[in-house]
Design an enzyme around this catalytic site. Sequence first.
Site, PDB file in Angstrom:
ATOM      1  N   LYS A 236       0.841  -1.194   0.000  1.00 23.51           N
ATOM      2  CA  LYS A 236       0.000   0.000   0.000  1.00 23.51           C
ATOM      3  C   LYS A 236       0.878   1.247   0.000  1.00 23.51           C
ATOM      4  CE  LYS A 236      -3.951   2.026   2.512  1.00 23.51           C
ATOM      5  NZ  LYS A 236      -4.856   1.866   3.672  1.00 23.51           N
TER       6      LYS A 236
ATOM      7  N   SER B  88      -9.809   1.903   2.962  1.00 22.00           N
ATOM      8  CA  SER B  88      -8.972   2.688   2.065  1.00 22.00           C
ATOM      9  C   SER B  88      -7.970   1.864   1.267  1.00 22.00           C
ATOM     10  CB  SER B  88      -8.204   3.746   2.872  1.00 22.00           C
ATOM     11  OG  SER B  88      -7.312   3.120   3.796  1.00 22.00           O
TER      12      SER B  88
ATOM     13  N   SER C  43     -10.025  -0.525   7.117  1.00 22.69           N
ATOM     14  CA  SER C  43      -9.459  -0.338   5.783  1.00 22.69           C
ATOM     15  C   SER C  43      -8.747  -1.546   5.200  1.00 22.69           C
ATOM     16  CB  SER C  43      -8.503   0.859   5.778  1.00 22.69           C
ATOM     17  OG  SER C  43      -9.213   2.058   5.880  1.00 22.69           O
TER      18      SER C  43
END
Length: 486
Positions: free
Chosen positions: A74, A149, A173
């Site tokens: 990420k 997210s 997330s």
Amino acid sequence: MTFEDLRQKLKSGEVSSKELVQEKINRINELDPTLNSFLIVNTELALSKAEHIDKQIASGDHLPPLSGIPIAIKDNLCTKGIKTTCASKILDNFVPPYESTVTKKLLNAGAIMIGKTNMDEFAMGSSTETSAFGPTLNPWNITKVPGGSSGGSAASVAAGLCYGSLGSDTGGSIRQPASFCGVVGMKPTYGRVSRWGLIAFASSLDQVGPFANNVSDAAEILQVISGKDELDSTTVDIPVPNYLETLSKSIKGMKIGLIDNCFDHEGLATDVKESVLSSASLLENLGAEIVNISCPRFNDGIATYYVIAPSEASANLARYDGVKYGFRAEDEQSLIEMTSKSRALGFGSEVKRRILIGTYALSAGYVDAYYKKAQQVRTLIRRDFDDAFKKVDVLLAPTAPTTAFGSGDNIDNPMAMYLSDLLTIPANLAGLPAISLPCGFDKYGLPIGLQLIGNVFEEGKLFQVANQFEKAAEVYKNRPKTDFTL
């Protein structure tokens, strides 16, 4: 194909690491122009490391556990010499001078960092639509969001663009996109995994964890990244158990609690409720004892979170001022004007909304009414969990109230967007480990996630229950089609 399968193929020479990496790069080039799950693809670096690992294998060297396996990261985790943007214009050209602890541990374990994944800007969002570099689409249905997210990390695993990935979980997330994309996602206990090098959103809530196509791979990644880190004082010096040893253990006699507050919520979709309750019945057939349990303040989590998290974000994001690094507005006549313009142009609307909420909650005259009160409710939520774990080993709930919603459906409706994290937030507030794994599909063929919540540092129990369910249900064997027809 599990990591163990890949290791055997690499060891036997049936496949090379370079071939594994090249296959994923080819797939990224084919599919990701549509999905937009990657912000950066490390083609040359990944192939170079793969060649090096292949030489080590040929020499008969003893290699670490993830050697030669392509994994995505990420883009809020700092990677030395590789741009890290947090999907924000304000960090568009930021290249970290150091490596985050978790990425360093992955690299030391032999993993090949194939690229950096898309996300909601500064991890603020539930759909990966707030990214400054465009939204990520759900590989199960490209008219739907992948969740957020960490939507890029989840979508890349679901679409077969990598074998695993790292995400971060502040209010859901990792778990919510895992649910929307039909993969496994684990949020560890707060303090189990280092946050050094994770660009902060809400420091008392953020935690790094893995995505994978199956429970055993998620357990392997967590095994590698866990442990005390002298660079992060919030990590806890507790031995990390061998998670792989727990996978084959029976769940006979374990007590699993259905959180009844979750199933009574009016926003819970019928397909989701039926699938999760059916999953509980399957666990009962495997020998677990299913009991109803109440966490009275569970549904207060969302109001509590949206005071605490924005307050911490307001403080953490004050450092982005256009002075030392990041985006800087040009031609301003004073430092105040430059800072104000840099933040106004550099941050997206959702980030600015949360900074404003947090600044308001911390302002004189309101801090007692909002921030301190939220912290008190947070303590009560943790006490509810403490009481629950005196009666059961693991808690069970849906991961999200619905399956993936349509792209654009909630982007202008913050309350609807925030409610998609209703069932994941309480575990963050209490600092507990929680895992999401696929348990079924709705009438439109979209994945449904089952959430298991454990007591502090009991990730092993979660992997144990999750693996037994996965083997019996075999839902994970269903993969999305990749022709991406509407």
